[in-house]
Design an enzyme around this catalytic site. Structure first.
Site, PDB file in Angstrom:
ATOM      1  N   ASP A   6       0.798  -1.135  -0.137  1.00  0.00           N
ATOM      2  CA  ASP A   6       0.255  -0.124   0.287  1.00  0.00           C
ATOM      3  C   ASP A   6       1.089   1.525  -0.299  1.00  0.00           C
ATOM      4  O   ASP A   6       2.134   1.183   0.852  1.00  0.00           O
ATOM      5  CB  ASP A   6      -0.920   0.208   1.013  1.00  0.00           C
ATOM      6  N   GLU A  35      -6.222   3.439   3.129  1.00  0.00           N
ATOM      7  CA  GLU A  35      -6.303   3.496   4.436  1.00  0.00           C
ATOM      8  C   GLU A  35      -8.049   4.710   3.960  1.00  0.00           C
ATOM      9  O   GLU A  35      -8.494   4.346   5.207  1.00  0.00           O
ATOM     10  CB  GLU A  35      -5.911   5.433   4.893  1.00  0.00           C
TER      11      GLU A  35
END
Length: 382
Positions: free
Chosen positions: A74, A134
């Site tokens: 990520d 997120e």
């Protein structure tokens, strides 16, 4: 650990610090994507392309003997003001406080290792640099964009730096390891009146307090004691003055569970409870949900392979109510997600994820690369 991976330590440290200084929020990772893209191309990775504008896909061509396998990192950061340090964020109010700079560095190091070898993997290795973990959930967006089908990916692997696991250890478990999560938004509408004449109004603030308490009975009375669930409200807004009955109150919270059945039951009971309790106070209650990530559900055969790859450095973790959008990949293909231990009290690496003090010993970056290479070998792909 392999000597050629240990020899990468300084290079990995520099890449991590470069990335740490340019944190960007989800779907805005333009500098980050350009950095990753440039590094992959400089390594000679066979194919590099953008996905979702700020995501990057790299392909290392294999021998075509086995099906392609993907490794994911990520990319996004958090709206956190970082504590001072020599390589602190250059973007005010933003910080890699969840280790994503480390995840990207490990995947870049893995690519560098594979490209430096004379032997190619038995199948294609796909490197997924995914934006917006997120929020709003870049993994789901990538799945919907057809990345898994385009590259014929058979399985996907990812890791997360984790301070609650000792440095040097790899932690994982088969089945549900991280929870399904969602956001809960409650609105209570009452009737304003003077605080000295409460009988003329309907107090939304009083109703909201009862709603908060009543909602907690869902976990204690509607969910089996053998199941797990979390319902937490962290924000409440309402009222106009100390001597006026609040006419509107808003609550914001999070809900989590390890099974879809429990999650759906919580949704049903939250709606019923809010409406009925609010009505008992002469108010109206409304609920909206933002359903986010699914359960991180690890494939047992991949967990077994990870345990073999790590040997004495492997430990079985407890499940955590934390959430991860890696779960969207696992909805389509078998997946493995594990924790890379970073906890080291002697060096002060004890701060939790999402903390302004979060940091880790950069030696673990080599450990992450080595674990990926070991996994390829145990899976018979290298």
């Amino acid at each position: 650990m392999r000597d050629d991976i240990l020899n990468m330590e300084e290079d990995l440290r520099q890449m991590r610090r470069d990335l740490h200084q340019i944190p960007e929020l989800g779907l805005l990772e333009h500098k980050t994507a350009a950095y990753v893209e440039d590094k992959l191309k400089s390594m000679g990775v066979d194919w590099v392309e953008r996905s979702l504008e700020t995501g990057v896909i790299g392909l290392i061509k294999g021998q075509g003997i086995e099906k392609p396998i993907a490794f994911r990192a990520d990319m996004d950061a958090l709206p956190v003001e970082e504590m001072p340090r020599p390589y602190a964020s250059c973007h005010h109010g933003l910080m890699h406080a969840c280790g994503h700079d480390g995840h990207m560095t490990i995947l870049l190091g893995f690519a560098k290792y594979l490209m430096a070898q004379n032997q190619r993997p038995k199948g294609d290795v796909i490197l997924i640099f995914q934006p917006a973990e997120e929020g709003p959930g870049g993994a789901k967006l990538m799945v919907e964009a057809g990345i898994l089908e385009k590259y014929n990916i058979s399985k996907v692997i990812g890791c997360h730096i984790f301070p609650q696991v000792p440095q040097g250890m790899i932690a994982c478990k088969a089945g549900g390891m991280m929870a399904r999560n969602g956001e809960v938004y409650v609105r209570i509408l009452g009737k304003s009146a003077h605080g000295a004449q409460p009988q003329l109004g309907a107090d939304a603030l009083l109703a909201a307090g009862a709603v908060i308490c009543g909602l907690q009975t869902i976990l204690s009375r509607n969910i089996s004691p053998l199941d797990s669930g979390v319902l937490t409200f962290g924000s409440i807004h309402g009222g106009e003055a100390c001597n006026i009955l609040a006419k509107e109150v808003r609550l914001e919270g999070t809900m989590r569970a390890f099974s879809d059945e429990v999650y759906e039951k919580m949704i049903k009971r939250i709606g019923e409870t809010v409406e009925n309790i609010a009505a008992g106070y002469g108010c109206q209650g409304f609920v909206e949900f933002n359903h986010m990530y699914r359960v991180v559900n690890n494939d047992p055969s991949l967990v077994e392979a990870l345990e073999k790859a790590c040997g004495n450095n492997y430990m079985t973790t407890q499940p955590y109510m934390l959430a991860e959008d890696f779960s969207f990949f696992q909805q389509v293909v078998p997946g493995l997600f594990f924790f890379l231990g970073s906890g080291n009290p002697e060096k002060g690496f004890i701060h939790s994820l999402h903390s302004a003090d979060f940091d880790f010993d950069e030696k673990i970056l080599c450990h992450g690369v080595d674990t990926y290479v070991n996994l390829l070998e145990v899976l018979g792909l290298y």
